[in-house]
Design an enzyme around this catalytic site. Structure first.
Site, PDB file in Angstrom:
ATOM      1  N   LYS A  52       0.826  -1.096   0.074  1.00  0.00           N
ATOM      2  CA  LYS A  52      -0.041  -0.072  -0.097  1.00  0.00           C
ATOM      3  C   LYS A  52       0.872   1.260   0.001  1.00  0.00           C
ATOM      4  O   LYS A  52       0.685   2.449  -0.749  1.00  0.00           O
ATOM      5  CB  LYS A  52      -0.903  -0.101   0.998  1.00  0.00           C
ATOM      6  CG  LYS A  52      -1.965  -1.011   0.932  1.00  0.00           C
ATOM      7  CD  LYS A  52      -2.915  -1.401   2.295  1.00  0.00           C
ATOM      8  CE  LYS A  52      -3.808  -2.439   2.008  1.00  0.00           C
ATOM      9  NZ  LYS A  52      -4.415  -3.020   3.253  1.00  0.00           N
ATOM     10  N   GLN A  96      -5.026  -1.772   9.000  1.00  0.00           N
ATOM     11  CA  GLN A  96      -5.040  -3.002   8.565  1.00  0.00           C
ATOM     12  C   GLN A  96      -5.361  -4.042   9.536  1.00  0.00           C
ATOM     13  O   GLN A  96      -5.172  -4.142  10.653  1.00  0.00           O
ATOM     14  CB  GLN A  96      -3.173  -3.330   8.146  1.00  0.00           C
ATOM     15  CG  GLN A  96      -3.031  -4.644   7.834  1.00  0.00           C
ATOM     16  CD  GLN A  96      -3.415  -4.753   6.480  1.00  0.00           C
ATOM     17  OE1 GLN A  96      -3.476  -3.505   5.464  1.00  0.00           O
ATOM     18  NE2 GLN A  96      -3.958  -6.141   5.842  1.00  0.00           N
ATOM     19  N   ASP A 119     -11.287   2.478   2.879  1.00  0.00           N
ATOM     20  CA  ASP A 119     -11.583   0.778   2.884  1.00  0.00           C
ATOM     21  C   ASP A 119     -13.132   0.509   2.657  1.00  0.00           C
ATOM     22  O   ASP A 119     -13.341  -0.377   2.201  1.00  0.00           O
ATOM     23  CB  ASP A 119     -11.209   0.034   4.148  1.00  0.00           C
ATOM     24  CG  ASP A 119      -9.757  -0.406   4.228  1.00  0.00           C
ATOM     25  OD1 ASP A 119      -9.356  -0.877   2.908  1.00  0.00           O
ATOM     26  OD2 ASP A 119      -9.206  -0.612   5.238  1.00  0.00           O
TER      27      ASP A 119
END
Length: 280
Positions: A52, A96, A119
């Site tokens: 990422k 995460q 997300d």
């Protein structure tokens, strides 16, 4: 021979397009950073986080890394999220997953401001998606839509069978396929006659989390097969939920593992980040 849908190539195209958008945003004075929070040092999570950060660097977005020890308390993590919510420089926040067992994932997801939820997991983002309002889309399902569209595979009017009902892939995938005018069937562990139901699919999307489970008997001739799974087999080779060698000769198009859906998830995360800067 089935078309192998090249997720690496398509994700690279998307990142190149985003790189141009970010350059234009900078020229207009629109700047922003993605905050990436990792708790503990799970090896798979560390790889995802690194990927990422690399994607951010490629398209030209600053990334801020918060690498917290495994014993970080839920309270400390929530406090950091509150701080990032209030930081005008931070346009996107990504925590995460999975988190250590002592931290409630739902609480953490709900603590992120929906305006920074790149997300697409916040209940407000999910609700907006369900009723067709603008908002951040979950990255893996959004990536699959792009894989199909950019491979010139028709979605409208097709029967799509989704295997799996998780909040991260299965449910949002079904909603996005409905949005694209597919007829959608969701299947799961309690579905009776699963092979028979799957064989009705023009587009079969498999996100069940079981290595090499779906074989030829689940796939009708000429179906498009999208494999969301990622596992390591007995020989430590990466594999998906689908028996690729068995299914490829029957399918008209199929995603390999690796190199299919995986790269698209990060490309769509970057797309959400660029959107957050545009609207920020």
């Amino acid at each position: 021979m089935a078309l192998r849908i090249d997720g690496k190539k398509i994700s690279q195209q998307i990142k190149e397009e985003l790189k141009e958008k970010v350059a234009l945003q900078k020229a207009e004075g629109k700047l922003g950073a993605l905050a990436v929070v990792q708790v503990g040092a799970d090896p798979a999570s560390s790889v995802y986080v690194r990927n990422k950060k690399n994607a951010c660097a490629f398209i030209g977005i600053e990334s801020l890394a918060y690498e917290l020890p495994e014993e970080t308390s839920e309270e400390e993590l929530l406090s950091l999220i509150t701080e990032l919510n209030g930081n005008p420089k931070v346009k996107g926040i990504l925590v995460q997953l999975p988190l250590p067992a002592h931290i409630n994932e739902d609480k953490v997801i709900q603590a992120i401001s929906p305006k920074k939820d790149v997300d697409g997991f916040h209940p407000q983002s999910v609700g907006a998606m369900a009723i067709g309002e603008k908002g951040f889309l979950p990255c893996t399902p959004a990536g699959i839509i792009q894989l199909l569209k950019r491979s010139n595979l028709e979605i409208s009017g097709k029967h799509c069978v989704v295997v799996g009902r998780s909040n991260i892939v299965g449910k949002p995938m079904a909603l996005l396929m409905l949005r694209e005018n597919a007829t959608v069937t969701i299947t799961h562990s309690k579905t009776k006659n699963l092979p028979e139901v799957c064989r009705q699919a023009d587009i079969l999307i498999v996100a069940m989390g079981r290595p090499q489970y779906i074989g030829a008997e689940y796939v009708k001739e000429g179906a498009v097969v999208i494999d969301v799974g990622i596992h390591r087999d007995a020989g430590n080779k990466l594999c998906g939920d689908v028996k690729f060698d068995e299914v490829e000769p029957i399918a008209s198009a199929i995603t390999p593992v690796p190199g299919g859906v995986g790269p698209m998830t990060i490309a769509m995360l970057m797309d959400n980040c660029v959107q957050s800067i545009e609207e920020g």
